[in-house]
Design a protein around this motif. Structure first.
Motif, short mmCIF file in Angstrom:
data_model
loop_
_atom_site.label_atom_id
_atom_site.label_comp_id
_atom_site.label_asym_id
_atom_site.label_seq_id
_atom_site.Cartn_x
_atom_site.Cartn_y
_atom_site.Cartn_z
N LEU A 77 0.82 -1.16 0.11
CA LEU A 77 -0.01 0.04 0.21
C LEU A 77 0.69 1.06 0.19
O LEU A 77 0.65 2.43 -0.42
CB LEU A 77 -0.96 -0.15 1.20
N THR A 78 2.05 1.07 0.74
CA THR A 78 2.84 2.40 0.68
C THR A 78 3.32 2.84 -0.88
O THR A 78 3.38 3.68 -1.18
CB THR A 78 4.23 1.90 1.55
N VAL A 79 3.54 1.67 -1.70
CA VAL A 79 3.97 1.81 -3.11
C VAL A 79 2.86 2.22 -3.99
O VAL A 79 3.03 3.46 -4.58
CB VAL A 79 4.63 0.64 -3.68
N VAL A 80 1.80 1.69 -3.67
CA VAL A 80 0.42 2.10 -4.46
C VAL A 80 -0.04 3.67 -3.99
O VAL A 80 -0.27 4.27 -4.91
CB VAL A 80 -0.72 1.20 -4.00
N MET A 81 -0.02 4.08 -2.76
CA MET A 81 -0.27 5.27 -2.53
C MET A 81 0.59 6.28 -2.51
O MET A 81 0.18 7.69 -2.33
CB MET A 81 -1.15 5.23 -1.16
N SER A 82 1.79 6.12 -2.45
CA SER A 82 3.10 6.83 -2.10
C SER A 82 3.14 6.99 -0.65
O SER A 82 2.26 7.12 0.07
CB SER A 82 2.64 8.12 -2.81
N PRO A 83 4.49 6.93 -0.29
CA PRO A 83 4.70 7.22 1.03
C PRO A 83 3.88 7.94 2.02
O PRO A 83 3.49 7.90 3.15
CB PRO A 83 6.27 7.12 1.31
N ARG A 84 4.22 9.24 1.38
CA ARG A 84 3.63 10.47 2.04
C ARG A 84 1.99 10.20 2.24
O ARG A 84 1.47 10.27 3.54
CB ARG A 84 3.76 11.73 1.51
N ARG A 85 1.45 9.95 1.23
CA ARG A 85 -0.14 9.86 1.43
C ARG A 85 -0.67 8.72 2.28
O ARG A 85 -1.65 8.85 3.09
CB ARG A 85 -0.63 9.56 0.09
N PHE A 86 0.12 7.53 2.16
CA PHE A 86 -0.27 6.33 3.15
C PHE A 86 -0.03 6.64 4.58
O PHE A 86 -0.75 6.30 5.42
CB PHE A 86 0.72 5.11 2.64
N ALA A 87 1.17 7.31 4.51
CA ALA A 87 1.56 7.67 6.22
C ALA A 87 0.44 8.44 6.83
O ALA A 87 0.09 8.31 8.10
CB ALA A 87 2.91 8.21 6.27
#
Length: 509
Positions: A77-87
């Motif tokens: 999910l970090t890769v799919v959403m991007s680290p910033r958006r996921f975190a």
């Protein structure tokens, strides 16, 4: 397919990198804290929600199950959403779920909100670990791992004391309110420290959904089995047998799927790297030690010594406070000493404390446990930082997500398995010792007659004296069972020492 396990070069961390790492570690700290802080106040929450003891156990179990199940999904999910958006998303969900938990109006609503909180908290833990692996070069990584170590050991140590104090002085709702301010700081730090990157929604079409499904079903059933098996008498229950079968079939299928395709959810081939495999096995032993100690020590103090939650918290706290002094020294030691020897020394201290705890008697309580708690507190920081480095130093940053997933989930599963085994061991050994001690209670035993006479003079009747004697025998049987439980933990930690000693030495920087 062969996996390149040579570490990749990482540029020196900037101030923004450190702020992002600190914010993520704060999130992991709060996620782990919320396990123990709720356990300390479970009785009061159950009363407020009109739940029985057995029903109330789901307030803790639902969080743990959700936390472990989401860990393997975090990297993808970090890769799919991007680290910033996921975190930022999971941090916001954690804060909102915490607020909802404080407003729960029934057991069902609390369990739903705790699942949401566990999903967010479980994702925060591997995310923080991954940031340390991907943002810090090998020579700086011990500092990041030292900070991450605080989440794994200090948070569980202060959780019972903090939960007991907040509940006693303000009310159980405040154990959830305390997440609000750290949550705001966490979100602010992540927004500042992480770069904006576009999401990769197209990866959703390429997701390993068969792997996700089998993993969710398998881990979910396994954890429910471990959490509830003791209460249901394990495989005497049809439900437990069904859960065990589903967990076995699902997890075996998951492993086959992950090894048979390149588009995998978790790269299980990392376990072919010697240090990562041995470090992960040692990590399972560590999970038994950390979770098992936090499980049986409060139980002993409450059941045998009649301690209140606040008193229990004050004893457990000594497992955490000295670590704040030791943890900063570990990266300095690693500059001059082999990480294997530091880690093995830490495991040895932890195991020694467990074996020393296995000498319990009626006069062995908080004061006598103080020195042992300090030994534990000295050992744990010497384990967590070097063990993390030993296990992951040869893993390239491109595989950090899978490494973080496997490393963290194995420790949690080790903890869940350890608690299940300890609960069963306490019950079975108590029964064995009770029967052994009862053999000495017969009319021909002169010591029995003297003891009954003393009790009868104190309590006023023969019936009361017999009941008191039975309670004393049962209590002594329980103490002997607790001694066996601590010896079991010590044995698992000794196993971890062996694993560490046969790892490969890391190249000197």
């Amino acid at each position: 397919m062969t996996t390149d396990l040579r570490p990749e070069l990482i540029s020196p961390p900037t101030r923004r990198d450190w702020i992002a790492i600190l914010a993520a570690i704060l999130g992991a700290f709060m996620a782990i804290l919320d396990i123990q802080i709720v356990n300390a106040s479970l009785k009061e929450i159950q009363g407020a929600l009109s739940a029985t003891l057995e029903e109330g156990s789901w307030i803790s179990s639902s969080y743990l199950v959700a936390e472990v199940v989401v860990i393997p999904l975090a990297a993808w999910l970090t890769v799919v959403m991007s680290p910033r958006r996921f975190a930022v998303s999971i941090s916001g969900l954690f804060v909102v779920a915490s607020l909802l938990c404080s407003m729960a109006w029934s057991l069902e609503s609390m369990v739903v909100f705790r699942v949401l909180q566990g999903l967010a908290g479980g994702a925060l833990i591997p995310f923080a670990f991954t940031l340390v692996l991907t943002r810090l070069p090998l020579e700086t990584r011990p500092k990041g791992m030292a900070l991450f170590a605080i989440t794994a050991t200090f948070a569980p140590s202060i959780g019972p004391a903090m939960g007991g104090w907040l509940t006693e002085h303000f009310g159980w709702e405040y154990i959830f309110y305390i997440n609000l301010i750290p949550g705001a700081l966490m979100i602010s730090g992540l927004l500042y420290g992480l770069d904006k990157q576009p999401p990769r929604w197209e990866l959703l079409r390429q997701g390993d959904y068969a792997g996700i499904l089998t993993m969710l079903i398998g881990l979910g059933c396994l954890l429910v089995l471990l959490e509830e098996g003791y209460r249901e008498d394990w495989f005497e229950s049809v439900t437990m047998r069904v859960l065990a079968l589903i967990a076995f079939v699902s997890l075996v299928t998951f492993v086959i799927l992950q090894l048979s395709r390149d588009n995998h959810l978790v790269n299980l081939r990392l376990l072919s790297e010697r240090n990562f495999l041995l470090g992960s096995l040692a990590n399972i032993g560590l999970g038994v030690g950390l979770f098992g100690t936090i499980f049986i020590l409060p139980l002993y103090l409450a059941q045998v010594q009649a301690y209140t939650p606040l008193q229990i918290g004050q004893v457990i706290m000594w497992m955490g406070l000295p670590q704040l002094l030791v943890i900063p020294l570990v990266p300095l030691l690693m500059r001059h000493l082999d990480a294997r020897w530091i880690c093995a020394c830490g495991f040895t201290l932890f195991a020694t404390a467990s074996f020393l705890s296995g000498r319990l008697n009626l006069d062995f309580a908080g004061d006598q446990l103080l020195a042992i708690q300090i030994i534990r507190a000295m050992g744990q920081p010497m384990i967590l930082v070097p063990l993390s480095i030993l296990a992951t130093a040869l893993i390239p940053p491109s595989q950090a997500g899978s490494a973080s997933t496997l490393y963290n989930i194995l420790r949690n599963i080790g903890g869940a398995l350890g608690i299940a085994l300890l609960a069963t061991l306490l019950d079975s050994r108590s029964s064995v010792y009770y029967e052994q001690l009862r053999v000495h209670i017969h009319p021909g035993n002169p010591e029995l007659g003297e003891r009954l006479a003393i009790l009868q003079s104190q309590l006023g009747s023969e019936q009361a004296a017999l009941q008191a004697l039975q309670n004393q025998v049962l209590q002594q049987a329980q103490i002997l069972a607790y001694n066996d439980a601590f010896h079991f933990i010590g044995g698992m930690l000794a196993f971890s020492v062996v694993c560490i000693l046969i790892t490969k030495a890391l190249p000197r920087s």
